[in-house]
Design a protein around this motif. Structure first.
Motif, PDB file in Angstrom:
ATOM      1  N   MET A 138     -33.333  10.164   6.156  1.00 30.40           N
ATOM      2  CA  MET A 138     -32.973  11.486   6.667  1.00 30.40           C
ATOM      3  C   MET A 138     -31.497  11.607   7.034  1.00 30.40           C
ATOM      4  SD  MET A 138     -36.368  11.791   9.062  1.00 30.40           S
ATOM      5  CE  MET A 138     -36.118  13.490   9.584  1.00 30.40           C
ATOM      6  N   LEU A 139     -30.725  10.551   6.783  1.00 34.55           N
ATOM      7  CA  LEU A 139     -29.308  10.552   7.125  1.00 34.55           C
ATOM      8  C   LEU A 139     -28.457  11.201   6.034  1.00 34.55           C
ATOM      9  CD1 LEU A 139     -28.519   6.976   8.518  1.00 34.55           C
ATOM     10  CD2 LEU A 139     -28.620   9.112   9.832  1.00 34.55           C
ATOM     11  N   THR A 140     -27.360  11.816   6.450  1.00 35.18           N
ATOM     12  CA  THR A 140     -26.307  12.141   5.500  1.00 35.18           C
ATOM     13  C   THR A 140     -25.692  10.832   5.028  1.00 35.18           C
ATOM     14  OG1 THR A 140     -24.666  12.321   7.271  1.00 35.18           O
ATOM     15  CG2 THR A 140     -25.809  14.352   6.620  1.00 35.18           C
ATOM     16  N   GLU A 141     -24.845  10.896   4.027  1.00 37.45           N
ATOM     17  CA  GLU A 141     -24.288   9.671   3.452  1.00 37.45           C
ATOM     18  C   GLU A 141     -23.525   8.841   4.479  1.00 37.45           C
ATOM     19  OE1 GLU A 141     -21.178   9.646   0.189  1.00 37.45           O
ATOM     20  OE2 GLU A 141     -22.988   9.141  -0.944  1.00 37.45           O
ATOM     21  N   ILE A 142     -22.844   9.504   5.406  1.00 35.13           N
ATOM     22  CA  ILE A 142     -22.082   8.777   6.423  1.00 35.13           C
ATOM     23  C   ILE A 142     -22.688   8.983   7.815  1.00 35.13           C
ATOM     24  CG2 ILE A 142     -19.921   8.719   5.133  1.00 35.13           C
ATOM     25  CD1 ILE A 142     -19.010  11.159   6.780  1.00 35.13           C
ATOM     26  N   PHE A 206     -27.220   1.132  20.216  1.00 35.41           N
ATOM     27  CA  PHE A 206     -26.961   0.453  18.947  1.00 35.41           C
ATOM     28  C   PHE A 206     -26.764   1.528  17.878  1.00 35.41           C
ATOM     29  CE2 PHE A 206     -29.310  -2.461  21.575  1.00 35.41           C
ATOM     30  CZ  PHE A 206     -28.802  -3.716  21.279  1.00 35.41           C
ATOM     31  N   LYS A 207     -25.647   1.459  17.177  1.00 35.39           N
ATOM     32  CA  LYS A 207     -25.321   2.444  16.152  1.00 35.39           C
ATOM     33  C   LYS A 207     -25.454   1.804  14.772  1.00 35.39           C
ATOM     34  CE  LYS A 207     -21.832   4.545  19.170  1.00 35.39           C
ATOM     35  NZ  LYS A 207     -20.415   4.967  19.253  1.00 35.39           N
ATOM     36  N   PHE A 208     -26.271   2.416  13.936  1.00 36.70           N
ATOM     37  CA  PHE A 208     -26.528   1.879  12.599  1.00 36.70           C
ATOM     38  C   PHE A 208     -26.156   2.906  11.530  1.00 36.70           C
ATOM     39  CE2 PHE A 208     -29.683  -0.033  15.465  1.00 36.70           C
ATOM     40  CZ  PHE A 208     -29.496  -1.380  15.216  1.00 36.70           C
ATOM     41  N   ALA A 209     -25.802   2.405  10.375  1.00 33.20           N
ATOM     42  CA  ALA A 209     -25.555   3.260   9.211  1.00 33.20           C
ATOM     43  C   ALA A 209     -26.207   2.635   7.989  1.00 33.20           C
ATOM     44  CB  ALA A 209     -24.062   3.441   8.983  1.00 33.20           C
ATOM     45  N   LYS A 210     -26.317   3.423   6.925  1.00 35.97           N
ATOM     46  CA  LYS A 210     -26.921   2.922   5.698  1.00 35.97           C
ATOM     47  C   LYS A 210     -26.004   1.931   5.006  1.00 35.97           C
ATOM     48  CE  LYS A 210     -27.742   7.061   3.950  1.00 35.97           C
ATOM     49  NZ  LYS A 210     -28.256   8.143   3.065  1.00 35.97           N
ATOM     50  N   PRO A 217     -20.927  -5.899   4.606  1.00 34.12           N
ATOM     51  CA  PRO A 217     -20.209  -5.178   5.661  1.00 34.12           C
ATOM     52  C   PRO A 217     -18.790  -4.800   5.275  1.00 34.12           C
ATOM     53  CG  PRO A 217     -21.511  -6.933   6.616  1.00 34.12           C
ATOM     54  CD  PRO A 217     -21.623  -7.082   5.124  1.00 34.12           C
ATOM     55  N   SER A 218     -18.063  -5.669   4.551  1.00 34.34           N
ATOM     56  CA  SER A 218     -16.688  -5.355   4.195  1.00 34.34           C
ATOM     57  C   SER A 218     -16.630  -4.223   3.174  1.00 34.34           C
ATOM     58  CB  SER A 218     -15.981  -6.591   3.636  1.00 34.34           C
ATOM     59  OG  SER A 218     -16.667  -7.084   2.506  1.00 34.34           O
ATOM     60  N   SER A 219     -17.511  -4.260   2.179  1.00 34.89           N
ATOM     61  CA  SER A 219     -17.507  -3.194   1.188  1.00 34.89           C
ATOM     62  C   SER A 219     -18.076  -1.910   1.761  1.00 34.89           C
ATOM     63  CB  SER A 219     -18.301  -3.603  -0.052  1.00 34.89           C
ATOM     64  OG  SER A 219     -19.663  -3.820   0.247  1.00 34.89           O
ATOM     65  N   TYR A 220     -18.922  -2.046   2.815  1.00 30.23           N
ATOM     66  CA  TYR A 220     -19.422  -0.832   3.482  1.00 30.23           C
ATOM     67  C   TYR A 220     -18.259  -0.039   4.043  1.00 30.23           C
ATOM     68  CZ  TYR A 220     -21.431   2.296   6.846  1.00 30.23           C
ATOM     69  OH  TYR A 220     -21.752   3.424   7.550  1.00 30.23           O
ATOM     70  N   CYS A 221     -17.262  -0.730   4.622  1.00 27.03           N
ATOM     71  CA  CYS A 221     -16.105  -0.039   5.193  1.00 27.03           C
ATOM     72  C   CYS A 221     -15.370   0.741   4.123  1.00 27.03           C
ATOM     73  CB  CYS A 221     -15.158  -1.045   5.851  1.00 27.03           C
ATOM     74  SG  CYS A 221     -15.863  -1.853   7.294  1.00 27.03           S
ATOM     75  N   ILE A 222     -15.267   0.150   2.907  1.00 21.98           N
ATOM     76  CA  ILE A 222     -14.617   0.846   1.806  1.00 21.98           C
ATOM     77  C   ILE A 222     -15.421   2.083   1.431  1.00 21.98           C
ATOM     78  CG2 ILE A 222     -13.939   0.654  -0.621  1.00 21.98           C
ATOM     79  CD1 ILE A 222     -13.495  -2.354  -0.101  1.00 21.98           C
ATOM     80  N   ASP A 223     -16.749   1.932   1.356  1.00 22.21           N
ATOM     81  CA  ASP A 223     -17.617   3.075   1.048  1.00 22.21           C
ATOM     82  C   ASP A 223     -17.447   4.182   2.066  1.00 22.21           C
ATOM     83  OD1 ASP A 223     -18.683   1.829  -1.180  1.00 22.21           O
ATOM     84  OD2 ASP A 223     -20.337   0.930  -0.054  1.00 22.21           O
ATOM     85  N   LEU A 224     -17.322   3.795   3.355  1.00 23.12           N
ATOM     86  CA  LEU A 224     -17.200   4.773   4.425  1.00 23.12           C
ATOM     87  C   LEU A 224     -15.908   5.562   4.277  1.00 23.12           C
ATOM     88  CD1 LEU A 224     -18.819   5.585   6.941  1.00 23.12           C
ATOM     89  CD2 LEU A 224     -17.372   4.051   8.273  1.00 23.12           C
ATOM     90  N   ARG A 226     -14.223   6.049   1.521  1.00 22.36           N
ATOM     91  CA  ARG A 226     -14.346   6.933   0.352  1.00 22.36           C
ATOM     92  C   ARG A 226     -15.159   8.176   0.676  1.00 22.36           C
ATOM     93  NH1 ARG A 226     -15.780   2.156  -3.967  1.00 22.36           N
ATOM     94  NH2 ARG A 226     -13.632   1.478  -4.413  1.00 22.36           N
ATOM     95  N   ALA A 227     -16.245   7.972   1.425  1.00 22.51           N
ATOM     96  CA  ALA A 227     -17.119   9.104   1.777  1.00 22.51           C
ATOM     97  C   ALA A 227     -16.372  10.117   2.622  1.00 22.51           C
ATOM     98  CB  ALA A 227     -18.361   8.609   2.497  1.00 22.51           C
ATOM     99  N   TYR A 228     -15.628   9.617   3.623  1.00 24.28           N
ATOM    100  CA  TYR A 228     -14.854  10.520   4.470  1.00 24.28           C
ATOM    101  C   TYR A 228     -13.786  11.228   3.655  1.00 24.28           C
ATOM    102  CZ  TYR A 228     -16.714   9.401   9.088  1.00 24.28           C
ATOM    103  OH  TYR A 228     -17.530   9.286  10.174  1.00 24.28           O
ATOM    104  N   GLY A 229     -13.179  10.497   2.694  1.00 23.98           N
ATOM    105  CA  GLY A 229     -12.145  11.096   1.877  1.00 23.98           C
ATOM    106  C   GLY A 229     -12.673  12.234   1.022  1.00 23.98           C
ATOM    107  N   GLN A 230     -13.920  12.092   0.576  1.00 23.80           N
ATOM    108  CA  GLN A 230     -14.528  13.148  -0.238  1.00 23.80           C
ATOM    109  C   GLN A 230     -14.788  14.397   0.567  1.00 23.80           C
ATOM    110  OE1 GLN A 230     -18.014  11.247  -1.761  1.00 23.80           O
ATOM    111  NE2 GLN A 230     -16.908  10.008  -3.274  1.00 23.80           N
ATOM    112  N   ASP A 231     -14.996  14.232   1.904  1.00 22.86           N
ATOM    113  CA  ASP A 231     -15.300  15.378   2.748  1.00 22.86           C
ATOM    114  C   ASP A 231     -14.044  16.094   3.212  1.00 22.86           C
ATOM    115  OD1 ASP A 231     -17.913  14.905   2.486  1.00 22.86           O
ATOM    116  OD2 ASP A 231     -18.181  13.892   4.418  1.00 22.86           O
TER     117      ASP A 231
END
Length: 232
Positions: A138-142, A206-210, A217-224, A226-231
């Motif tokens: 049910m989460l948005t991408e970020i 506790f804060k979790f993300a997909k 974890p390192s590539s997750y930061c890159i994904d994050l 990119r996702a913010y950049g798209q928005d």
């Protein structure tokens, strides 16, 4: 989502986010957010209770529900966290924040149950595992899932982080929780003497993300990024 006016914030949350709250007790946490935002048109607050059981269990629940609805919040009852991703209303949306404060599955053997008992712990873990599995869908991408939980023994044996990892969630941050950050919030018992508060002791949010694309974890930061950049 179209937002007008200035951003209003209370701790981790803003009126710019689409927020889902589950297991809300007497709905006082949702009310605290709604008052901080001024309105709550982007919030959905849910409970497993029926309207009748809310009246029986909590002295302020119905007045809190009325205030939320007057501020534009959608209040949904009889929402089971194990099946909420298939709920007729909730399945139509994705959320920026999904919040579950002090999850508790109830007592296997009434008030005589011990939180130290392994069967009781498994009972709680099953609740949290089912919540994570549904919330992830049910989460948005970020988006983020926030669970506030006691960190002392025996509650530490629930292994919240491990349960999240089982369904592909990554721990972003653990931050100490203080209910004083949320004026008007009254943490209520989910079973037994429901209208009473309980000592929260040492606890954290506790804060979790997909984990996007099963990333590290390192590539997750890159994904994050990119996702913010798209928005933007």
């Amino acid at each position: 989502m179209e937002v007008f006016g200035f951003e209003k914030r209370i701790k981790h949350y803003t009126n710019y986010q689409r927020i889902l709250l589950v297991g809300e007790g007497d709905f006082s946490f949702a009310v605290s957010l709604a008052r901080a935002f001024g309105s709550s048109t982007e919030m959905v607050a849910t409970s497993l209770d029926t309207r009748e059981s809310l009246r029986e269990k909590y002295s302020k629940a119905m007045s809190n529900v009325m205030e939320l609805e007057n501020r534009g919040c959608r209040v949904l009852l009889e929402v089971d966290v194990h099946r909420m991703s298939q709920h007729p209303f909730l399945s139509c949306f994705r959320f920026d924040r999904i919040i579950y404060n002090f999850p508790h599955a109830g007592y296997l053997h009434g008030q005589s149950s011990s939180e130290h008992n392994q069967f009781q712990i498994w009972f709680h873990q099953d609740l949290v595992r089912g919540f994570f599995k549904n919330a992830r869908e049910m989460l948005t991408e970020i988006g983020e899932i926030h669970v506030t939980h006691k960190t002392t023994y025996p509650f530490s044996r629930w292994e919240i982080v491990k349960l999240a990892e089982e369904v592909g969630l990554y721990l972003l941050q653990e931050e100490k929780f203080s209910k004083w950050d949320y004026p008007g919030y009254e943490n209520k018992r989910g079973a037994g003497l429901c209208d009473q508060t309980f000592p929260v002791g040492e606890c954290s949010t506790f804060k979790f993300a997909k984990l996007l694309y099963h990333s590290t974890p390192s590539s997750y930061c890159i994904d994050l990024v990119r996702a913010y950049g798209q928005d933007s």
